[in-house]
Design a protein around this motif. Structure first.
Motif, PDB file in Angstrom:
ATOM      1  N   GLN A   1       0.833  -1.206   0.000  1.00  0.00           N
ATOM      2  CA  GLN A   1       0.000   0.000   0.000  1.00  0.00           C
ATOM      3  C   GLN A   1       0.865   1.252   0.000  1.00  0.00           C
ATOM      4  O   GLN A   1       0.561   2.236  -0.687  1.00  0.00           O
ATOM      5  CB  GLN A   1      -0.926   0.002   1.221  1.00  0.00           C
ATOM      6  CG  GLN A   1      -1.962  -1.109   1.234  1.00  0.00           C
ATOM      7  CD  GLN A   1      -1.482  -2.348   1.972  1.00  0.00           C
ATOM      8  OE1 GLN A   1      -0.295  -2.504   2.258  1.00  0.00           O
ATOM      9  NE2 GLN A   1      -2.403  -3.243   2.298  1.00  0.00           N
TER      10      GLN A   1
ATOM     11  N   GLY B   1      -8.796  -7.060  -2.738  1.00  0.00           N
ATOM     12  CA  GLY B   1      -8.797  -5.694  -2.246  1.00  0.00           C
ATOM     13  C   GLY B   1      -7.505  -5.250  -1.608  1.00  0.00           C
ATOM     14  O   GLY B   1      -6.605  -6.049  -1.335  1.00  0.00           O
ATOM     15  N   GLY B   2      -7.437  -3.943  -1.341  1.00  0.00           N
ATOM     16  CA  GLY B   2      -6.207  -3.316  -0.885  1.00  0.00           C
ATOM     17  C   GLY B   2      -5.886  -3.486   0.578  1.00  0.00           C
ATOM     18  O   GLY B   2      -4.894  -2.942   1.058  1.00  0.00           O
TER      19      GLY B   2
ATOM     20  N   LEU C   1      -5.482   1.085   1.968  1.00  0.00           N
ATOM     21  CA  LEU C   1      -5.018   2.020   0.940  1.00  0.00           C
ATOM     22  C   LEU C   1      -5.302   3.457   1.340  1.00  0.00           C
ATOM     23  O   LEU C   1      -4.653   4.382   0.858  1.00  0.00           O
ATOM     24  CB  LEU C   1      -5.682   1.707  -0.409  1.00  0.00           C
ATOM     25  CG  LEU C   1      -5.214   0.431  -1.113  1.00  0.00           C
ATOM     26  CD1 LEU C   1      -6.046   0.161  -2.352  1.00  0.00           C
ATOM     27  CD2 LEU C   1      -3.727   0.521  -1.494  1.00  0.00           C
TER      28      LEU C   1
ATOM     29  N   GLN D   1      -8.927   7.119  -5.407  1.00  0.00           N
ATOM     30  CA  GLN D   1      -9.373   6.343  -6.567  1.00  0.00           C
ATOM     31  C   GLN D   1      -8.190   5.927  -7.428  1.00  0.00           C
ATOM     32  O   GLN D   1      -8.131   4.778  -7.910  1.00  0.00           O
ATOM     33  CB  GLN D   1     -10.373   7.160  -7.392  1.00  0.00           C
ATOM     34  CG  GLN D   1     -11.721   7.347  -6.715  1.00  0.00           C
ATOM     35  CD  GLN D   1     -12.651   8.259  -7.492  1.00  0.00           C
ATOM     36  OE1 GLN D   1     -12.224   9.033  -8.360  1.00  0.00           O
ATOM     37  NE2 GLN D   1     -13.952   8.185  -7.186  1.00  0.00           N
TER      38      GLN D   1
ATOM     39  N   THR E   1      -6.196   3.234  -5.600  1.00  0.00           N
ATOM     40  CA  THR E   1      -6.912   1.955  -5.668  1.00  0.00           C
ATOM     41  C   THR E   1      -6.778   1.318  -7.043  1.00  0.00           C
ATOM     42  O   THR E   1      -6.507   0.111  -7.158  1.00  0.00           O
ATOM     43  CB  THR E   1      -8.401   2.161  -5.330  1.00  0.00           C
ATOM     44  OG1 THR E   1      -8.515   2.711  -4.018  1.00  0.00           O
ATOM     45  CG2 THR E   1      -9.160   0.848  -5.386  1.00  0.00           C
TER      46      THR E   1
ATOM     47  N   TYR F   1      -3.261   0.006  -7.502  1.00  0.00           N
ATOM     48  CA  TYR F   1      -3.071  -1.226  -6.716  1.00  0.00           C
ATOM     49  C   TYR F   1      -3.737  -2.413  -7.417  1.00  0.00           C
ATOM     50  O   TYR F   1      -3.182  -3.520  -7.446  1.00  0.00           O
ATOM     51  CB  TYR F   1      -3.660  -1.031  -5.325  1.00  0.00           C
ATOM     52  CG  TYR F   1      -3.440  -2.199  -4.392  1.00  0.00           C
ATOM     53  CD1 TYR F   1      -2.329  -2.248  -3.553  1.00  0.00           C
ATOM     54  CD2 TYR F   1      -4.332  -3.272  -4.350  1.00  0.00           C
ATOM     55  CE1 TYR F   1      -2.116  -3.317  -2.705  1.00  0.00           C
ATOM     56  CE2 TYR F   1      -4.130  -4.344  -3.500  1.00  0.00           C
ATOM     57  CZ  TYR F   1      -3.021  -4.361  -2.686  1.00  0.00           C
ATOM     58  OH  TYR F   1      -2.818  -5.435  -1.854  1.00  0.00           O
ATOM     59  N   ASP F   2      -4.898  -2.194  -7.986  1.00  0.00           N
ATOM     60  CA  ASP F   2      -5.641  -3.281  -8.639  1.00  0.00           C
ATOM     61  C   ASP F   2      -4.922  -3.828  -9.875  1.00  0.00           C
ATOM     62  O   ASP F   2      -5.250  -4.920 -10.347  1.00  0.00           O
ATOM     63  CB  ASP F   2      -7.045  -2.807  -9.038  1.00  0.00           C
ATOM     64  CG  ASP F   2      -7.954  -2.601  -7.825  1.00  0.00           C
ATOM     65  OD1 ASP F   2      -7.618  -3.125  -6.744  1.00  0.00           O
ATOM     66  OD2 ASP F   2      -8.976  -1.900  -7.958  1.00  0.00           O
TER      67      ASP F   2
END
Length: 462
Positions: free
Chosen positions: A116, A307-308, A393, A412, A415, A418-419
């Motif tokens: 993160q 998910g983060g 995150l 946003q 995220t 990260y995705d």
């Protein structure tokens, strides 16, 4: 000023530690045993015990307040902020590096970065995550650090252990399991509802603390170094992680050292770069230390689905579905409940719900889960809990937006970046399984402790 998670910001008081407030440590001073009446006199920053009859005075020992005292107190956790500035700051890292220059037996300095934090820094400087990892490696090695890793491999191991722990628990008593990776949530649980909640909390260590075991035990063995000869620093998205690292549960009494010696946040790394006038984008690219890093052949950072915040719900759900009911769900459908930070997932077979999982992020949703448990109305088998809204995150230690208006677009972007990381199933990863088999149960598990509440006006009952 440090920004702890909402679960720890229990009051809006400017609560500097004084004997008149909730922290009792300063007034627990052992008096010198004397016959007759005595009083306490204060001169400057010194305390004296004075014999009323003779006037004889004895200087009393000053009380020291540490992070461990704060964790053993039922008061507001923000009292620890002034202590953290001294014990858990970049200045401490710089001191260790400076001392190393004059030591014959230098400490090995190891940096472990959360994914993160890496993503937050990458977005801040408009570089890829891979380049951010490489440039961070360059920066820390330039100032004297020896090894730079990420914590995703430790998270893989944490996921494996929690999968195993849940299946065993479900078979034995079917009680709800609450995740344990978020220190803000853990501190709140211990201080407010310890006896009630602790039986339900997973004993699997967080990725940060498993990484501590990897660095101090496995890397130490490889380098022929004892744990106290290694100085381990983690970079985290959350100030609460400083409190986690300072728990006595993670202290090695034999070598007088912690599994994680120092925690600095993403924003503190940014401040280090600014203070040293470092052009981050101009830093050269260094090869990543891959022994304990979760990277592929091209040194691209690997991650986990779900998910983060680590994907605990998703990984445990998939493993439990297969292990307990021989079902592999085609997809996981998240059903939002009261808000986007409170969602549930169910496994249904022939119209009957076999597993009911949820994630609850943010203090309001945590309170909802706690109230359901108190009222014996919680029908979940597993809950992934994180103190910060939107999860890790969006941790309080992440690099912040320039303005409030930019904050939403920044999270946003963090995220979505990260995705893009490639997810890997820890069950199928060779390096994860090899390290997992080298760690003992004490390296993987910890315990939690109910904190006795004091009867004061500052204690807030939720």
């Amino acid at each position: 000023m440090f920004k702890f998670s909402g679960a720890l910001q229990l009051t809006d008081l400017n609560d500097f530690i004084t004997p008149s407030q909730v922290c009792i440590k300063p007034v627990e001073i052992e008096k010198v045993k004397k016959k007759g009446d005595t009083t306490i006199k204060i001169e400057g920053d010194s305390y004296y015990q004075v014999d009323v009859n003779s006037g004889e005075q004895v200087r009393l020992k000053k009380a020291n307040i540490t992070l461990n005292d704060c964790l053993a107190c039922s008061g507001c956790i923000t009292s620890a902020e002034s202590v953290l500035i001294a014990e858990q700051s970049c200045l401490q890292l710089e001191k260790v590096l400076a001392d190393n220059l004059s030591l014959a037996n230098k400490k090995i300095v190891v940096i472990s970065m959360s994914p993160q934090s890496l993503v937050s820094i990458a977005v801040k400087f408009h570089v890829t995550v891979s380049d951010a990892y490489s440039k961070i490696t360059t920066f820390f090695k330039d100032i004297g650090c020896d090894y730079i890793y990420d914590t995703n491999l430790a998270r893989s191991i944490s996921l494996l252990e929690m999968q195993k722990e849940f299946v065993e628990k479900f078979k034995n008593d079917k009680k709800i399991m609450l995740t344990s990776a978020c220190p803000g949530w853990i501190c709140y649980a211990e201080k407010t509802h310890g006896e009630l909640l602790i039986p339900y909390i997973s004993q699997t260590k967080s990725p940060q603390q498993i990484m501590g075991s990897i660095v101090k035990q496995l890397l130490g063995k490889k380098l022929n170094k004892t744990p106290n000869e290694i100085y381990h620093v983690t970079i985290m998205p959350c100030y609460d992680k400083k409190l986690e690292a300072s728990r006595t549960d993670f202290y090695n009494d034999i070598y007088n050292t912690r599994d994680v010696d120092l925690v600095i946040t993403s924003s503190e790394v940014e401040n280090m770069l600014q203070t040293k006038n470092i052009d981050f984008c101009g830093l050269s690219l260094s090869l990543i230390d891959e022994d304990y890093s979760f990277v592929d052949e091209q040194y691209q950072l690997l991650s986990h689905r779900g998910g983060g915040s680590g994907g605990y719900l998703e990984h445990v759900f998939l493993h439990a579905s297969h292990s307990l009911f021989n079902v592999i769900p085609d997809q996981i459908i998240y059903k939002p409940l009261r808000n986007k930070d409170f969602q549930e997932v169910i496994l249904e077979i022939d119209g009957e719900v076999k597993l009911r999982f949820a994630f609850a992020y943010g203090f309001r949703n945590i309170q909802s889960i706690v109230q359901k448990i108190k009222q014996k109305k919680c029908n979940y088998d597993f809950v992934e809990i994180m103190a910060c809204p939107l999860g890790c995150l969006n941790g309080g230690g992440q690099v912040r937006a320039e303005t409030v208006d930019d904050a939403k677009s920044l999270i946003q972007l963090v995220t979505s970046t990260y995705d893009l990381l490639k997810p890997v199933n820890p069950l199928h990863d060779r390096k994860t399984k090899e390290l997992y088999n080298q760690l003992s149960q004490s390296d993987l598990h910890t315990q939690y402790h109910a904190v006795k509440k004091m009867k004061t006006a500052l204690n807030i009952q939720w």
